[in-house]
Design a protein around this motif. Structure first.
Motif, PDB file in Angstrom:
ATOM      1  N   THR A 227      30.804  44.697  31.575  1.00 42.14           N
ATOM      2  CA  THR A 227      29.432  45.122  31.809  1.00 42.14           C
ATOM      3  C   THR A 227      29.464  46.543  32.360  1.00 42.14           C
ATOM      4  O   THR A 227      29.957  46.769  33.465  1.00 42.14           O
ATOM      5  CB  THR A 227      28.722  44.212  32.821  1.00 42.14           C
TER       6      THR A 227
ATOM      7  N   ASP B 251      33.616  38.369  43.863  1.00 40.85           N
ATOM      8  CA  ASP B 251      32.548  39.252  43.391  1.00 40.85           C
ATOM      9  C   ASP B 251      31.338  38.427  42.976  1.00 40.85           C
ATOM     10  O   ASP B 251      31.468  37.461  42.215  1.00 40.85           O
ATOM     11  CB  ASP B 251      33.024  40.090  42.199  1.00 40.85           C
ATOM     12  N   ALA B 252      30.173  38.822  43.420  1.00 40.21           N
ATOM     13  CA  ALA B 252      28.952  38.090  43.075  1.00 40.21           C
ATOM     14  C   ALA B 252      28.620  38.202  41.590  1.00 40.21           C
ATOM     15  O   ALA B 252      28.088  37.270  40.993  1.00 40.21           O
ATOM     16  CB  ALA B 252      27.781  38.599  43.918  1.00 40.21           C
ATOM     17  N   ASP B 253      28.951  39.339  40.990  1.00 37.38           N
ATOM     18  CA  ASP B 253      28.623  39.585  39.590  1.00 37.38           C
ATOM     19  C   ASP B 253      29.413  40.815  39.125  1.00 37.38           C
ATOM     20  O   ASP B 253      30.150  41.419  39.908  1.00 37.38           O
ATOM     21  CB  ASP B 253      27.110  39.802  39.414  1.00 37.38           C
TER      22      ASP B 253
ATOM     23  N   THR C 249      28.432  43.788  38.558  1.00 34.76           N
ATOM     24  CA  THR C 249      28.066  44.986  39.315  1.00 34.76           C
ATOM     25  C   THR C 249      28.865  45.078  40.603  1.00 34.76           C
ATOM     26  O   THR C 249      29.377  46.150  40.964  1.00 34.76           O
ATOM     27  CB  THR C 249      26.559  44.985  39.628  1.00 34.76           C
TER      28      THR C 249
ATOM     29  N   GLN D 238      36.273  40.868  37.072  1.00 32.17           N
ATOM     30  CA  GLN D 238      35.487  40.259  38.136  1.00 32.17           C
ATOM     31  C   GLN D 238      36.311  39.185  38.824  1.00 32.17           C
ATOM     32  O   GLN D 238      36.811  38.262  38.199  1.00 32.17           O
ATOM     33  CB  GLN D 238      34.211  39.651  37.546  1.00 32.17           C
TER      34      GLN D 238
END
Length: 207
Positions: A130, A90-92, A94, A86
């Motif tokens: 994740t 990137d926000a998260d 995902t 990440q």
């Protein structure tokens, strides 16, 4: 290639995926089968996201996987999900998984319906991954990123969601036996973190 309309078989598999993602499960790691390994209590893990994207086909869903370039410094030639660490932009995880999938295999994020996530997975390289589960709903023409990806291929849904397809193997690592899951498919030797994450999904699918 285009993503055909999901037929009855795909519909059943998508419904099974949704049920599996709703089940509670503990996080996993590359050390699950090696209980004697002592992990440092203050270790710092870097967040990452990988995309388990299922593509509808005439005979059911198929999972998109990659064979990493043999020229890479880390994990050359291994079978992996599209994905990576990440970044600050990137926000998260995902967002990281979708961005990396677009860069590595040419999968447009707008063509992916996110179904959910699996529990995080800790790797021997100190990443906390994740696994993001998605469904390809639009056109997909694989474009392998030449610096990282040697090949883009798909594996049938039934192969990666059946616990019976998995076995435990071992090899020497840092002077000790390291056990790990495998789920070979044709010429592709699926093992390590990829196989462990898929085994976790398969366990959720079991009746």
């Amino acid at each position: 290639m285009s993503a055909p309309a999901a037929g009855p078989r795909c519909d059943d598999q998508i419904a099974a995926l949704r049920r599996a993602l709703a089940a509670e499960r503990a996080p996993s790691s590359d050390f699950d089968l090696n209980p004697k390994v002592e992990l440092p209590p203050g270790r710092k893990l870097r967040p990452a996201g990988v995309l388990a994207a299922f593509l509808p086909s005439d005979d059911g869903l198929r999972l998109i996987l990659t064979k990493r370039s043999s020229r890479l410094k880390h994990h050359p030639g291994q079978i992996a999900f599209p994905g990576g660490k990440q970044e600050e932009t990137d926000a998260d995880p995902t967002a990281a998984a979708l961005r990396e999938a677009q860069e590595e295999v040419g999968l447009d994020p707008a063509s992916v319906e996110i179904l959910g996530t699996l529990p995080t997975h800790e790797t021997v390289t100190s990443f906390l991954m994740t696994p993001v589960v998605g469904l390809v709903t639009g056109r997909f023409d694989p474009i392998a990123e030449p610096g990282e990806v040697e090949e883009v291929f798909t594996v049938p849904f039934d192969h990666v969601t059946d616990p019976a397809r998995f076995s435990v193997q071992w090899r020497r690592w840092r002077g000790q036996r390291r056990h790990y899951y495998t789920a070979p498919y044709g010429p592709y030797y699926i093992w390590g973190a990829t196989a462990r994450i898929l085994r976790g999904l398969a366990d959720r699918m079991a009746p």
